[in-house]
Design a protein around this motif. Structure first.
Motif, short mmCIF file in Angstrom:
data_model
loop_
_atom_site.label_atom_id
_atom_site.label_comp_id
_atom_site.label_asym_id
_atom_site.label_seq_id
_atom_site.Cartn_x
_atom_site.Cartn_y
_atom_site.Cartn_z
N ALA A 1 42.50 -28.59 31.44
CA ALA A 1 43.76 -28.96 30.83
C ALA A 1 43.91 -28.55 29.38
CB ALA A 1 43.95 -30.48 30.94
N SER A 2 42.87 -27.99 28.77
CA SER A 2 42.97 -27.52 27.39
C SER A 2 42.04 -26.34 27.19
CB SER A 2 42.62 -28.64 26.40
OG SER A 2 41.23 -28.77 26.25
N ALA A 3 42.13 -25.73 26.02
CA ALA A 3 41.33 -24.54 25.71
C ALA A 3 39.95 -24.88 25.16
CB ALA A 3 42.08 -23.67 24.70
N VAL A 4 39.57 -26.14 25.15
CA VAL A 4 38.36 -26.54 24.43
C VAL A 4 37.11 -25.86 24.98
CG1 VAL A 4 38.06 -28.66 25.81
CG2 VAL A 4 37.01 -28.48 23.56
N THR A 5 36.91 -25.84 26.30
CA THR A 5 35.65 -25.29 26.81
C THR A 5 35.55 -23.77 26.66
OG1 THR A 5 36.49 -25.38 29.09
CG2 THR A 5 35.13 -27.22 28.33
N PRO A 6 36.61 -22.98 26.90
CA PRO A 6 36.48 -21.55 26.63
C PRO A 6 36.30 -21.23 25.15
CG PRO A 6 38.68 -22.07 27.46
CD PRO A 6 37.84 -23.28 27.65
N LEU A 7 36.91 -22.01 24.28
CA LEU A 7 36.71 -21.79 22.84
C LEU A 7 35.26 -22.08 22.44
CD1 LEU A 7 40.02 -23.27 21.38
CD2 LEU A 7 39.24 -20.90 21.17
N GLU A 8 34.70 -23.15 22.96
CA GLU A 8 33.29 -23.46 22.67
C GLU A 8 32.38 -22.39 23.25
OE1 GLU A 8 33.52 -28.36 22.45
OE2 GLU A 8 32.86 -27.38 24.29
N LEU A 9 32.70 -21.90 24.44
CA LEU A 9 31.91 -20.84 25.05
C LEU A 9 31.91 -19.60 24.15
CD1 LEU A 9 30.39 -19.52 27.41
CD2 LEU A 9 32.61 -19.05 28.47
N LEU A 10 33.06 -19.20 23.67
CA LEU A 10 33.15 -18.03 22.79
C LEU A 10 32.29 -18.21 21.55
CD1 LEU A 10 34.62 -15.29 22.24
CD2 LEU A 10 36.26 -16.63 20.89
N SER A 11 32.35 -19.38 20.94
CA SER A 11 31.57 -19.64 19.74
C SER A 11 30.07 -19.52 19.99
CB SER A 11 31.90 -21.04 19.21
OG SER A 11 31.08 -21.38 18.11
N ARG A 12 29.61 -20.04 21.12
CA ARG A 12 28.18 -19.99 21.42
C ARG A 12 27.74 -18.59 21.83
NH1 ARG A 12 29.52 -25.65 23.97
NH2 ARG A 12 28.95 -26.96 22.20
N LEU A 13 28.60 -17.86 22.51
CA LEU A 13 28.26 -16.48 22.86
C LEU A 13 28.10 -15.62 21.62
CD1 LEU A 13 30.73 -15.83 25.84
CD2 LEU A 13 28.26 -16.21 26.00
N HIS A 14 28.93 -15.87 20.60
CA HIS A 14 28.91 -15.05 19.41
C HIS A 14 27.61 -15.17 18.62
CE1 HIS A 14 33.50 -14.16 18.95
NE2 HIS A 14 32.93 -13.51 19.93
N ARG A 15 26.83 -16.20 18.88
CA ARG A 15 25.55 -16.33 18.18
C ARG A 15 24.56 -15.27 18.64
NH1 ARG A 15 25.36 -22.92 19.03
NH2 ARG A 15 27.30 -23.35 17.89
N SER A 16 24.72 -14.78 19.86
CA SER A 16 23.83 -13.74 20.36
C SER A 16 24.55 -12.41 20.59
CB SER A 16 23.15 -14.19 21.66
OG SER A 16 24.12 -14.56 22.62
N ARG A 17 25.85 -12.47 20.89
CA ARG A 17 26.65 -11.27 21.07
C ARG A 17 27.96 -11.42 20.31
NH1 ARG A 17 25.63 -6.96 24.85
NH2 ARG A 17 27.46 -6.10 23.80
N PRO A 18 27.99 -11.02 19.04
CA PRO A 18 29.22 -11.17 18.24
C PRO A 18 30.41 -10.43 18.81
CG PRO A 18 27.32 -10.71 16.84
CD PRO A 18 26.87 -10.49 18.24
N ASP A 19 30.16 -9.46 19.70
CA ASP A 19 31.26 -8.70 20.29
C ASP A 19 31.71 -9.26 21.64
OD1 ASP A 19 28.83 -8.02 21.43
OD2 ASP A 19 29.39 -5.94 21.83
#
Length: 262
Positions: free
Chosen positions: A47-65
């Motif tokens: 119902a909101s963008a919270v989980t994909p936004l958190e996923l993006l943030s955590r992915l960027h720690r190992s793959r900034p792209d």
């Protein structure tokens, strides 16, 4: 005419940090280190963008792209998510289901489908896996499973691009953990009805619970030490455990063949 999405709308339940355990596991997966296109799809984000936004943030720690595409069948949820993330680079949202529509001919390295198939019948799982896996990169993976509402209990299957499951992972918050068997109520749909005598996954859950109880003697050294002790005992007993470096996080992975339905 645009084809209708395949599947049914999720219940929409979501919440901050609910999928943190899965996010971190995906972020450290070898497939993201190898791929030239680190696209991750969050299917049925809610119902909101919270989980994909958190996923993006955590992915960027190992793959900034890394980039994330959130898919939902409910168009109102897609519109709401776009508004919530309109200023965030690297994330987009679209209407879609198990057919996994990705623009520009791209294929995801990872598809995450958490708390989606639990509302389906067990007989629907193989077809859903096949549809999603057919959209993956050749070396990509599907991560499909279930967690509780606050993310302290989670289990998921890793499925290859050939739609063949590879592993089951159980991830638990160790502080205050009474029994690892609590994970049984959150098993992926392919296994949750198989937690009965005679089934392999029942044997695994029972062994996990038994070794945790036996490791109570080292509990004064902390829950992580107790978990490591229990996991080593499982391995010594012949269970084919994988990604042992993650034991310290309250996780255990086991080869699918050891828990597959009979």
């Amino acid at each position: 005419m645009t084809p209708s999405p395949v599947g049914r709308p999720t219940r929409g339940t979501t919440g901050s940090n609910r999928l943190r355990r899965i996010d971190r596991w995906i972020a450290r997966h070898p497939v993201l280190r190898r791929t030239d296109d680190p696209l991750v799809v969050d299917l049925g984000f809610g119902a909101s963008a919270v989980t994909p936004l958190e996923l993006l943030s955590r992915l960027h720690r190992s793959r900034p792209d890394a980039t994330v595409l959130g898919l939902e069948i409910d168009p109102d949820r897609v519109s709401r998510a776009r508004e919530q993330a309109e200023d965030v680079a690297g994330i987009s949202f679209a209407r879609g289901g198990f057919e996994v529509p990705v623009p520009n001919g791209r294929r995801p390295a990872v598809i995450r489908a958490m708390n989606v198939l639990r509302q389906y019948d067990e007989a629907d799982v193989a077809e859903a896996w096949a549809r999603m896996c057919g959209r993956l990169q050749p070396d990509g993976i599907l991560v499909e499973g279930t967690c509780d509402e606050i993310g302290r209990i989670a289990t998921w299957a890793e499925v290859g691009a050939d739609a063949v499951p590879r592993t089951l992972t159980v991830s638990l918050r160790l502080s205050g953990l009474d029994s690892p068997a609590i994970a049984a109520e959150r098993l992926p749909k392919a296994l949750i009805h198989r937690n009965v005598d005679g089934e392999r996954v029942h044997g695994f859950v029972a062994s996990l619970d038994r070794e945790w109880a036996r490791a109570a003697s080292v509990a004064p050294f902390g829950p992580v030490h107790r978990w490591r002790t229990a996991m080593q005992a499982l391995a010594d007993a012949g269970w084919p455990l994988v990604r042992r470096d993650r034991w310290r996080l309250g996780e255990v992975g086991v080869s699918w063949e050891a828990v597959a339905p009979r």
